[in-house]
Design an enzyme around this catalytic site. Sequence first.
Site, mmCIF file in Angstrom:
data_model
loop_
_atom_site.group_PDB
_atom_site.id
_atom_site.type_symbol
_atom_site.label_atom_id
_atom_site.label_comp_id
_atom_site.label_asym_id
_atom_site.label_seq_id
_atom_site.Cartn_x
_atom_site.Cartn_y
_atom_site.Cartn_z
ATOM 1 N N ASP A 50 0.817 -1.210 0.000
ATOM 2 C CA ASP A 50 0.000 0.000 0.000
ATOM 3 C C ASP A 50 0.857 1.269 0.000
ATOM 4 O O ASP A 50 1.966 1.281 0.529
ATOM 5 C CB ASP A 50 -0.901 -0.005 1.242
ATOM 6 C CG ASP A 50 -1.969 1.067 1.190
ATOM 7 O OD1 ASP A 50 -2.420 1.411 0.080
ATOM 8 O OD2 ASP A 50 -2.353 1.566 2.261
ATOM 9 N N ASN A 93 -10.198 -2.508 -6.824
ATOM 10 C CA ASN A 93 -9.378 -1.623 -7.659
ATOM 11 C C ASN A 93 -9.912 -1.485 -9.081
ATOM 12 O O ASN A 93 -9.559 -0.534 -9.790
ATOM 13 C CB ASN A 93 -7.927 -2.113 -7.707
ATOM 14 C CG ASN A 93 -7.170 -1.908 -6.420
ATOM 15 O OD1 ASN A 93 -6.138 -2.546 -6.182
ATOM 16 N ND2 ASN A 93 -7.653 -1.031 -5.547
#
Length: 235
Positions: free
Chosen positions: A21, A69
């Site tokens: 991340d 995503n």
Amino acid sequence: MQQHLKYKIMTNIKHLAIIMDGNARWADQHNLTKSEGHKAGADKIRELLPEFLNLNIPYITLYTFSSENWQRSSTEVDFLIKLLSIYLKTELNNLHKNGVKIKVIGRLTLLSSSLQKQINNAIELTKNNNKITLCIAFSYGSRQEIVDACTKIITSGKKAVSDSDIQHALYDPEMPDVDLLIRPGGVYRISNFLLWQAAYAELYFSPKYWPDFNKYDIQEAINDYSKRKRTFGKR
């Protein structure tokens, strides 16, 4: 003494999972595009590969692209998909040479047939390697994985379902339970990642963005893990 302890600790970890991340925020911090941030994140895998090999942890899973995503801009999604293809093309020989077995989990049918073929070729080439298993979670969501597993079980005609049935219907039935889950990026959640496999995982969060993460950060996480007492719900 610390070095000796470190490698003793490492043998106790069978599965390390990492949520990669902070790539986009790292890019913003450095006045770069999101694409450049994602590329830096992919380059970090290459940089850390020697450390992954030295750790002697049998199974490492990297969360690279979540099912959520897909909701990002088409430009960003297209680049992330292209990045996976480029990574497999440029890194596969090195991974194979170093004895890395490649696995890819997720709803891969959402990807193009050419990328699916590339993924299958990488899996086939490295299937007999046994140094470490590097599992790439792409187009992956844990809730979706569990739904897909249950659908598979129902389709088989089973009326009663056990833990073992679900385990064997997951994307990778051979995946061991996660011992340590690391999330860089300063965010304190697991974001639909390996919910079944990480039921008793130890969680480690770092404020560093993934492109800034290095082998010392990995070692620090492992040393922190070594100080914890895992009870698995027992006393």
